[in-house]
Write an enzyme that holds these catalytic residues in place. Sequence first.
Site, PDB file in Angstrom:
ATOM      1  N   CYS A 153       0.833  -1.184   0.000  1.00 21.57           N
ATOM      2  CA  CYS A 153       0.000   0.000   0.000  1.00 21.57           C
ATOM      3  C   CYS A 153       0.876   1.244   0.000  1.00 21.57           C
ATOM      4  O   CYS A 153       2.083   1.169   0.122  1.00 21.57           O
ATOM      5  CB  CYS A 153      -0.922  -0.006   1.212  1.00 21.57           C
ATOM      6  SG  CYS A 153      -1.822  -1.558   1.444  1.00 21.57           S
ATOM      7  N   ARG A 192       0.991   1.323  -6.073  1.00 21.30           N
ATOM      8  CA  ARG A 192       1.315   0.423  -4.971  1.00 21.30           C
ATOM      9  C   ARG A 192       0.083  -0.278  -4.410  1.00 21.30           C
ATOM     10  O   ARG A 192       0.215  -1.204  -3.590  1.00 21.30           O
ATOM     11  CB  ARG A 192       2.007   1.208  -3.846  1.00 21.30           C
ATOM     12  CG  ARG A 192       3.349   1.791  -4.220  1.00 21.30           C
ATOM     13  CD  ARG A 192       3.913   2.607  -3.085  1.00 21.30           C
ATOM     14  NE  ARG A 192       4.327   1.752  -1.974  1.00 21.30           N
ATOM     15  CZ  ARG A 192       5.574   1.458  -1.669  1.00 21.30           C
ATOM     16  NH1 ARG A 192       6.547   1.919  -2.413  1.00 21.30           N
ATOM     17  NH2 ARG A 192       5.859   0.706  -0.641  1.00 21.30           N
ATOM     18  N   TRP A 249      -3.929  -1.990  -1.015  1.00 19.53           N
ATOM     19  CA  TRP A 249      -4.028  -3.306  -1.640  1.00 19.53           C
ATOM     20  C   TRP A 249      -4.540  -4.244  -0.566  1.00 19.53           C
ATOM     21  O   TRP A 249      -3.915  -4.425   0.475  1.00 19.53           O
ATOM     22  CB  TRP A 249      -2.666  -3.769  -2.157  1.00 19.53           C
ATOM     23  CG  TRP A 249      -2.718  -5.089  -2.852  1.00 19.53           C
ATOM     24  CD1 TRP A 249      -3.109  -5.342  -4.137  1.00 19.53           C
ATOM     25  CD2 TRP A 249      -2.351  -6.364  -2.302  1.00 19.53           C
ATOM     26  NE1 TRP A 249      -3.015  -6.668  -4.421  1.00 19.53           N
ATOM     27  CE2 TRP A 249      -2.553  -7.328  -3.315  1.00 19.53           C
ATOM     28  CE3 TRP A 249      -1.882  -6.777  -1.065  1.00 19.53           C
ATOM     29  CZ2 TRP A 249      -2.300  -8.678  -3.109  1.00 19.53           C
ATOM     30  CZ3 TRP A 249      -1.634  -8.124  -0.861  1.00 19.53           C
ATOM     31  CH2 TRP A 249      -1.836  -9.056  -1.879  1.00 19.53           C
ATOM     32  N   ASN A 284       0.538   0.057   6.457  1.00 14.94           N
ATOM     33  CA  ASN A 284       0.982  -0.915   5.460  1.00 14.94           C
ATOM     34  C   ASN A 284       1.511  -2.135   6.200  1.00 14.94           C
ATOM     35  O   ASN A 284       2.162  -1.991   7.239  1.00 14.94           O
ATOM     36  CB  ASN A 284       2.104  -0.358   4.593  1.00 14.94           C
ATOM     37  CG  ASN A 284       1.650   0.759   3.689  1.00 14.94           C
ATOM     38  OD1 ASN A 284       0.467   1.029   3.555  1.00 14.94           O
ATOM     39  ND2 ASN A 284       2.611   1.436   3.074  1.00 14.94           N
ATOM     40  N   GLY A 285       1.297  -3.322   5.645  1.00 16.61           N
ATOM     41  CA  GLY A 285       1.824  -4.530   6.262  1.00 16.61           C
ATOM     42  C   GLY A 285       0.719  -5.420   6.791  1.00 16.61           C
ATOM     43  O   GLY A 285      -0.456  -5.281   6.431  1.00 16.61           O
ATOM     44  N   GLU A 343       8.742 -15.779 -18.359  1.00 15.69           N
ATOM     45  CA  GLU A 343       8.439 -14.363 -18.163  1.00 15.69           C
ATOM     46  C   GLU A 343       7.354 -13.899 -19.133  1.00 15.69           C
ATOM     47  O   GLU A 343       6.469 -13.118 -18.766  1.00 15.69           O
ATOM     48  CB  GLU A 343       9.717 -13.541 -18.334  1.00 15.69           C
ATOM     49  CG  GLU A 343       9.531 -12.032 -18.327  1.00 15.69           C
ATOM     50  CD  GLU A 343       8.984 -11.473 -17.019  1.00 15.69           C
ATOM     51  OE1 GLU A 343       8.649 -10.276 -16.996  1.00 15.69           O
ATOM     52  OE2 GLU A 343       8.878 -12.223 -16.016  1.00 15.69           O
ATOM     53  N   LYS A 392       3.729 -12.290 -17.997  1.00 12.89           N
ATOM     54  CA  LYS A 392       3.229 -10.996 -18.449  1.00 12.89           C
ATOM     55  C   LYS A 392       1.824 -11.116 -19.023  1.00 12.89           C
ATOM     56  O   LYS A 392       0.953 -10.291 -18.749  1.00 12.89           O
ATOM     57  CB  LYS A 392       4.167 -10.396 -19.507  1.00 12.89           C
ATOM     58  CG  LYS A 392       5.463  -9.872 -18.962  1.00 12.89           C
ATOM     59  CD  LYS A 392       5.222  -8.623 -18.123  1.00 12.89           C
ATOM     60  CE  LYS A 392       6.300  -8.436 -17.086  1.00 12.89           C
ATOM     61  NZ  LYS A 392       6.255  -9.358 -15.959  1.00 12.89           N
ATOM     62  N   GLU A 407      -0.703 -11.756 -16.211  1.00 18.04           N
ATOM     63  CA  GLU A 407      -0.822 -10.625 -15.289  1.00 18.04           C
ATOM     64  C   GLU A 407      -1.786  -9.565 -15.785  1.00 18.04           C
ATOM     65  O   GLU A 407      -2.598  -9.048 -15.011  1.00 18.04           O
ATOM     66  CB  GLU A 407       0.544  -9.951 -15.095  1.00 18.04           C
ATOM     67  CG  GLU A 407       1.460 -10.601 -14.080  1.00 18.04           C
ATOM     68  CD  GLU A 407       2.755  -9.824 -13.933  1.00 18.04           C
ATOM     69  OE1 GLU A 407       3.041  -9.407 -12.807  1.00 18.04           O
ATOM     70  OE2 GLU A 407       3.468  -9.622 -14.938  1.00 18.04           O
ATOM     71  N   HIS A 446       5.953 -34.838 -22.679  1.00 21.00           N
ATOM     72  CA  HIS A 446       5.784 -35.449 -21.367  1.00 21.00           C
ATOM     73  C   HIS A 446       4.529 -34.948 -20.654  1.00 21.00           C
ATOM     74  O   HIS A 446       4.432 -35.043 -19.439  1.00 21.00           O
ATOM     75  CB  HIS A 446       7.023 -35.185 -20.509  1.00 21.00           C
ATOM     76  CG  HIS A 446       8.266 -35.804 -21.052  1.00 21.00           C
ATOM     77  ND1 HIS A 446       8.479 -37.169 -21.064  1.00 21.00           N
ATOM     78  CD2 HIS A 446       9.359 -35.254 -21.642  1.00 21.00           C
ATOM     79  CE1 HIS A 446       9.647 -37.426 -21.610  1.00 21.00           C
ATOM     80  NE2 HIS A 446      10.209 -36.279 -21.977  1.00 21.00           N
ATOM     81  N   LYS A 451       2.198  -3.211  -7.017  1.00 24.18           N
ATOM     82  CA  LYS A 451       3.568  -3.137  -7.486  1.00 24.18           C
ATOM     83  C   LYS A 451       4.587  -3.624  -6.462  1.00 24.18           C
ATOM     84  O   LYS A 451       5.359  -4.528  -6.721  1.00 24.18           O
ATOM     85  CB  LYS A 451       3.886  -1.687  -7.890  1.00 24.18           C
ATOM     86  CG  LYS A 451       5.259  -1.509  -8.512  1.00 24.18           C
ATOM     87  CD  LYS A 451       5.342  -2.194  -9.857  1.00 24.18           C
ATOM     88  CE  LYS A 451       6.658  -1.970 -10.548  1.00 24.18           C
ATOM     89  NZ  LYS A 451       6.750  -2.746 -11.786  1.00 24.18           N
TER      90      LYS A 451
END
Length: 622
Positions: free
Chosen positions: A2, A27, A73, A108-109, A495, A499, A502, A518, A617
Site C-alpha cells: 500500500c 502500490r 491493496w 501498510n503490512g 516471463e 506478463k 498478469e 511429457h 507493485k
Amino acid sequence: MCGIVGAVSNQNIVPILVQGLSRLEYRGYDSCGVAVHASGLQRARSTSRVAELMEQIQSSQLAGHTGIAHTRWATHGAPAVHNAHPHFSHGPGSDAVSRPGRIALVHNGIIENYEELRVALQAKGYVFQSQTDTEVVAHLIDSLYDGDLFEAVKTALGSLHGAYAIAVFCKDEPLRLIGARSGSPLILGVGADGQSHYLASDAMALAGVTDQIVYLEEGDVADLQLGKYWLVDKAFKPLTPAQRPVKTVHAHSGAAELGPYRHYMQKEIFEQPRAIANTLDGVNNIMPELFDGASTSAARVFKDIDSVLILACGTSYYSGCTAKYWLESIARIPTQVEVASEYRYRDSVPNPRTLVVTITQSGETADTLAALRHAQSLGMTHTLTICNVATSAMVRECELAYITRAGVEIGVASTKAFTAQLAGLFLLTLALAQSRGLLSEAEEARHIKAMRHLPTALQAVLALEPQVMAWAQDFAPKENALFLGRGLHYPIALEGALKLKEISYIHAEAYPAGELKHGPLALVTSAMPVVTVAPNDALLEKLKSNMHEVRARGGVLYVLADADSNIESDEGLHVIRMPEHYGELSPMLHVVPLQLLAYHTACARGTDVDKPRNLAKSVTVE
C-alpha cells in the site's frame, strides 16, 4: 504493497496528500482515503481511484494542517469503503459507532496477532467497523492514550507482531503526527520552510514538495510536529542526526507522467534502451569493484566463494533463472535459484562460502528480505543485491550491491526493471568469471562491445511493435496460451507467460520445449496459441522438432525467430524475425516482443493494463 502519505504543516496539506496518493496509486488501488485534523477527525474514502476521491474532497471542502492518506491493496477484508484507510478508533461505549474516537491511522503490512488483540479490545467495549487488521492498531493506541500520542504508540508497538509502517494522529493533539516502521518502508520528509514535515512510503510521493529525506530504519519511530521532529530506534533510544542523516533525493515527478504513451507499461517498455544505457553507464571494463558495498570489497568476497544462491520472487525470479545459465556456463560457478517465499521455510544445507544474491526492483520485497535474513542466520554472510533503489532496505542489509538505473517503474507488470536486472546479472557473471581467471582480455572486450550495443539493438526490436500488434488480435479472444523455450530462453518463455496472465487475464503456461511430449502436448489444439522463442543457437534444431510436434496436433505457432534460423511463415505458423542474433545477451532482446504481446493483447481485451486486478507493485507483505 500500500501507499502512505502524511503531513504536518502551517498550510492546508490536503492537496499534497492527494498528489502523493496519485503517485503511489500503483502500490495499491483497491481503495484510497484521506483523513485530516479539522475540529476533530474528518475523512473521505473511496473504492474507486484517487481521481474520484479528489472529487469527494473538493465537494466536502476537506482541509486541515495535519493529515494522513492511504492507497490500499487488500489483505484483510474485501475492497470496500468500511475497510478503506484511514481508520478511526471507535469507543468504548454504547454510542461508539456514531462517536469516532481520538485516533486516525493508516497502515501498510500485516498484523499477525490481530485476532487476539481484537478479542481483547472488544472486551473493553471497542466497536469494530471493518474486517481489517489495521483497525485493531487504531483501537489499541486509543486504549493506551493518556495525553501523549508518542507514548501511546510506543506502548502499542510492543504488542504488535508482524510487519508494519504506520502514520497516526490524535484529535487531542493538533499538529502532531507519529510514524513507525518494522518490515515495511517509511520515510520522513523535511520541509524547505523549516515548519512542515512529511511521512511517505516512497520518496516519489513527495517529489516537488521536498527533496530532503530521512530513511527510517527497522524499528524507528518518528515524532513530527510543526517546526521540529525527532526519532528513536527500536529500543526507543533517541537518535542523533548523524545516525539518520537527511539526504537529498531527486525523485522526479516527471517519472509519473505518461507523455505520448497510452499506458505506463507501454512507456516503460519503450524506455528500456535508456534504462539499459543508464544501468551500464560508466562500465568501461569488468572489475569486482563494480559491486563494492559501503564498507566491503567485492574482490575479497569473490575470492572467498565457491557457489551462488539466488533469491527472488516473480519476474525477478525469472531474471535469476536466466542468470543461472550465464553463471554456470561463463563463470563456471555452481548456481542455485530459489523462490524466496519457499526458501526460508524449508530445511536447506547452508554453505558459508556461498554468495547469496537477492534480486528485487524495490529493495523492500518482504519475502526476499526475509529469505536474505534467513540465509544470514544460517551463516551465509556473503551477500549481494541487484536492486533498483539505492536507499532501500535490501541495499543496506547486503554486503555488496549493484544498483540498476531503470528509473521509477509505475506499471505493475515489470518490464524495464527486468531487463535492467539482466544487465546487472550479466555484469556480475563477467566479474565472477574474471575473478576466477576465466575471462580473457579478448572476451572482456567482446562482451563490453555487445553490452554497449544493447540500447541500439533494443530500439530495433521495439520497431517490431506493429507485427506484434497483429499477433495480439489473434490472442485477444483466447483464454489459454502456451509458451515454449529451451536453454537460456526457457526463463524468457516463463516471463512471457507471466506478463500475459498478469495483465490480459489469459491463462498462460511456459515449458521447456522438450517437455511437450511429457504432458503439455495433451493441451494443444487450434484454440491454444503456442508462442515459441527460437533464437539461432545450439538448440534450434531440437526446438524445430518440438514445433513440428505442435503443428502435427493442429496447434498454431507464433515464433520469435532470428533472421538466419530458416523458419518461414506458413499456415498455422506465424513468424516475427528478430533484427539480429545476440548470443549470450539474446534473452534481453527476445523478452521485449513478449512484453509487447502481453500489452497489446490486454489493450485489445480492454483490461486495466497498469493496474491489473488483485495485484500491486511493491510486495511488502508476505
